[in-house]
Enzyme design. Structure first.
Site, PDB file in Angstrom:
ATOM      1  N   THR A 149     -98.087 106.570  82.036  1.00  0.00           N
ATOM      2  CA  THR A 149     -97.307 107.283  80.845  1.00  0.00           C
ATOM      3  C   THR A 149     -98.371 107.204  79.824  1.00  0.00           C
ATOM      4  O   THR A 149     -99.004 105.943  79.826  1.00  0.00           O
ATOM      5  CB  THR A 149     -96.012 106.906  80.390  1.00  0.00           C
ATOM      6  OG1 THR A 149     -95.588 107.610  79.389  1.00  0.00           O
ATOM      7  CG2 THR A 149     -95.804 105.328  80.257  1.00  0.00           C
ATOM      8  N   ASP A 150     -98.601 108.133  78.608  1.00  0.00           N
ATOM      9  CA  ASP A 150     -99.239 107.856  77.529  1.00  0.00           C
ATOM     10  C   ASP A 150     -98.530 106.885  76.756  1.00  0.00           C
ATOM     11  O   ASP A 150     -99.156 106.161  75.687  1.00  0.00           O
ATOM     12  CB  ASP A 150     -99.323 109.106  76.842  1.00  0.00           C
ATOM     13  CG  ASP A 150     -98.048 109.673  76.425  1.00  0.00           C
ATOM     14  OD1 ASP A 150     -96.744 108.996  76.864  1.00  0.00           O
ATOM     15  OD2 ASP A 150     -98.005 110.888  76.024  1.00  0.00           O
ATOM     16  N   GLU A 151     -97.125 106.558  77.077  1.00  0.00           N
ATOM     17  CA  GLU A 151     -96.620 105.347  76.162  1.00  0.00           C
ATOM     18  C   GLU A 151     -97.067 104.027  76.312  1.00  0.00           C
ATOM     19  O   GLU A 151     -96.941 103.212  75.474  1.00  0.00           O
ATOM     20  CB  GLU A 151     -94.792 105.422  76.528  1.00  0.00           C
ATOM     21  CG  GLU A 151     -94.501 106.616  75.946  1.00  0.00           C
ATOM     22  CD  GLU A 151     -92.730 106.598  76.046  1.00  0.00           C
ATOM     23  OE1 GLU A 151     -92.313 105.555  75.580  1.00  0.00           O
ATOM     24  OE2 GLU A 151     -92.214 107.442  76.547  1.00  0.00           O
ATOM     25  N   TYR A 170     -89.288 100.225  78.480  1.00  0.00           N
ATOM     26  CA  TYR A 170     -89.893 101.318  79.451  1.00  0.00           C
ATOM     27  C   TYR A 170     -91.451 101.235  79.633  1.00  0.00           C
ATOM     28  O   TYR A 170     -92.011 101.015  80.851  1.00  0.00           O
ATOM     29  CB  TYR A 170     -89.380 102.699  79.020  1.00  0.00           C
ATOM     30  CG  TYR A 170     -90.280 103.754  79.723  1.00  0.00           C
ATOM     31  CD1 TYR A 170     -90.001 103.776  81.189  1.00  0.00           C
ATOM     32  CD2 TYR A 170     -90.920 104.670  79.164  1.00  0.00           C
ATOM     33  CE1 TYR A 170     -91.145 104.939  81.829  1.00  0.00           C
ATOM     34  CE2 TYR A 170     -91.785 105.465  79.489  1.00  0.00           C
ATOM     35  CZ  TYR A 170     -91.693 105.739  80.993  1.00  0.00           C
ATOM     36  OH  TYR A 170     -92.461 106.637  81.725  1.00  0.00           O
ATOM     37  N   LYS A 211     -94.151  99.868  82.738  1.00  0.00           N
ATOM     38  CA  LYS A 211     -95.132 100.835  83.171  1.00  0.00           C
ATOM     39  C   LYS A 211     -96.572 100.062  83.081  1.00  0.00           C
ATOM     40  O   LYS A 211     -97.290 100.236  83.986  1.00  0.00           O
ATOM     41  CB  LYS A 211     -95.247 102.223  82.510  1.00  0.00           C
ATOM     42  CG  LYS A 211     -93.813 102.931  82.744  1.00  0.00           C
ATOM     43  CD  LYS A 211     -93.508 103.432  84.273  1.00  0.00           C
ATOM     44  CE  LYS A 211     -94.520 104.254  84.631  1.00  0.00           C
ATOM     45  NZ  LYS A 211     -94.363 105.097  86.007  1.00  0.00           N
TER      46      LYS A 211
END
Length: 345
Positions: free
Chosen positions: A126-128, A150, A154
Site C-alpha cells: 500500500t502507499d500508506e 495497518y 504492511k
C-alpha cells in the site's frame, strides 16, 4: 505464456476477485487457486465460477500446515498475495492481529514457497507505508515511514518479503498502490460507505475535518497494473501503482451527494456529518509511478466514468453487503469487546 498455476490469497475479496476474473478471461487454460478465510469483507458471491481450472480453498494464510501442503502438492507457479487485514480503524483496536495476519502470514507463505520452484511471488502492499506528504510524490526509493498499525504491519511484511529476495533469491515483486475503488468493494472503505449511507438517506460521516485527501484508482486499472507486473516486472523490484486524480474526503462526499441526491451546491453540506477522527489520519499519499509507466501501464478509466459505474453497481446490488448501519454496529461491538478485554487484563 504457457499454462501456469496461480495462487491468489484473499481471492474472494474486492481486488482479488477482480484479478481472478481477469486471469480467467485472459488465460482461460491457467489453473487458479483461490485461498480465502471468508471474513466479513470477502464473499463467494464475487466469484460464481464453474470452470474446471478454478478451485476455491477456505483457509488461513497463518495456517503453516495448510500452506505447506498447498505448495507441496499444487505445483504453484505464480502467487498474488492479497490476503490481509486492511481496515485502518480496526488496526488501532487490534494492532497485534494486524501484525500477525499481515506480517507473520506473509512469512508463512514465503517459507512454504521457498523450495517450491515458484516463478513469481507478487506481494500487494500500500502507499500508506510511505507515511504522509504535503508536496513531494514518493517514488519506490523513498524511506518507509508508516504512521498507523495497518501501514506498519504492511511495511513489516515488505521487509520480510525483501529479506527472502536478498537471502534466498526467492523471485518476489512488491506493489504499492493508491486507494482502489469500484464494484463489489465492502462498506468499510470510504466510497462504498458514502454510497451506502446516501442510498439509506443518511448523512456521510466525515472523520475529523475531511481535508485529508486521497488518490483514487479504478479497480480495472489496478488489475491491468498487476497483470503488467506479472508479465514484465523485474524480480526484486518495487512498483508504485498510482494516479494523478486526488480529491479531499469532504469534496468526495459532496460530489457523491450531488450525483446521488441531485442537490444544489447550497444543500450539499446538509448531507455531511462530522465525527471524531481516528488517532492519526495522514494528510495525503502522492506517489510516482514512472517505473511502471516504463513497462507500458497507465490508468485509463477517468474518475467520472469510474465513479458513475461504481454508483450504478451499488444501486443495482443493494443486498451485496450488510447495510452501513449494520457494519457500524459491528465495529462498535468490536470496540466494546476490545475495551472489556483490556479491563480484564
Amino acid at each position: 505464456m504457457e499454462s501456469k498455476t496461480v495462487l491468489v490469497t484473499g481471492g474472494a475479496g474486492f481486488i482479488g476477485s477482480h484479478l481472478i476474473i481477469s486471469l480467467k478471461v485472459q488465460y482461460p487454460e491457467w489453473k487458479i487457486i483461490n485461498l480465502d478465510k471468508l471474513e466479513y469483507c470477502s464473499s463467494l458471491q464475487n466469484l460464481v465460477m464453474t470452470d474446471d481450472n478454478y478451485r476455491f480453498i477456505e483457509g488461513d494464510i497463518c495456517d503453516q500446515h495448510l500452506i505447506n501442503h498447498l505448495f507441496a502438492t499444487e505445483n504453484i507457479d505464480i502467487v498474488f498475495h492479497f490476503a490481509a487485514e486492511t481496515h485502518v480503524e480496526n488496526s488501532f483496536l487490534f494492532p497485534s492481529k494486524f501484525m500477525s495476519v499481515n506480517a507473520e502470514g506473509t512469512r508463512v507463505l514465503l517459507s512454504a514457497a521457498l523450495n517450491s520452484g515458484i516463478e513469481r511471488f507478487i506481494y500487494v502492499s500500500t502507499d500508506e507505508v510511505y507515511g504522509t506528504s504535503r508536496d513531494e510524490a514518493f517514488d519506490e526509493s523513498c524511506l518507509k515511514r508508516p504512521t498507523n498499525p495497518y501501514a506498519t504491519s504492511k511495511a513489516a511484511a515488505e521487509n520480510i518479503v525483501l529479506s527472502f529476495w536478498e537471502n534466498y533469491h526467492l523471485p518476489i515483486i512488491i506493489t504499492r498502490s493508491n486507494n482502489i475503488y469500484g464494484p463489489r468493494q465492502h462498506y468499510e472503505k470510504v466510497i462504498p460507505r458514502f454510497i451506502s449511507l446516501l442510498s439509506e438517506d443518511k448523512k456521510c460521516t466525515i472523520q475529523g475535518s475531511g481535508l485529508q485527501s486521497r488518490h483514487f484508482l479504478f479497480v480495472e486499472d489496478v488489475i491491468e497494473a498487476f497483470l503488467t507486473v506479472m508479465e514484465q516486472g523485474i524480480l526484486g523490484e518495487i512498483y508504485n501503482i498510482g494516479t494523478n486524480f486526488e480529491i479531499p474526503v469532504i469534496q468526495l462526499a459532496r460530489e457523491l451527494v450531488r450525483m446521488m441526491k441531485h442537490s444544489s451546491d447550497g444543500e450539499l453540506d446538509d448531507w455531511l456529518l462530522f465525527v471524531k477522527d481516528r488517532p492519526h489520519n495522514d494528510l495525503r499519499y502522492p506517489i510516482s509511478s514512472e517505473k511502471l509507466h516504463k513497462l507500458g501501464w497507465k490508468p485509463k478509466v477517468s474518475w467520472r466514468e469510474g465513479i458513475c459505474r461504481t454508483i450504478q453497481w451499488y444501486e443495482a446490488n443493494p443486498d451485496m453487503w450488510p447495510t452501513s448501519q449494520s457494519f457500524q454496529t459491528t465495529l462498535q461491538n468490536s470496540s466494546q469487546t476490545s475495551v472489556l478485554n483490556l479491563k480484564t487484563l
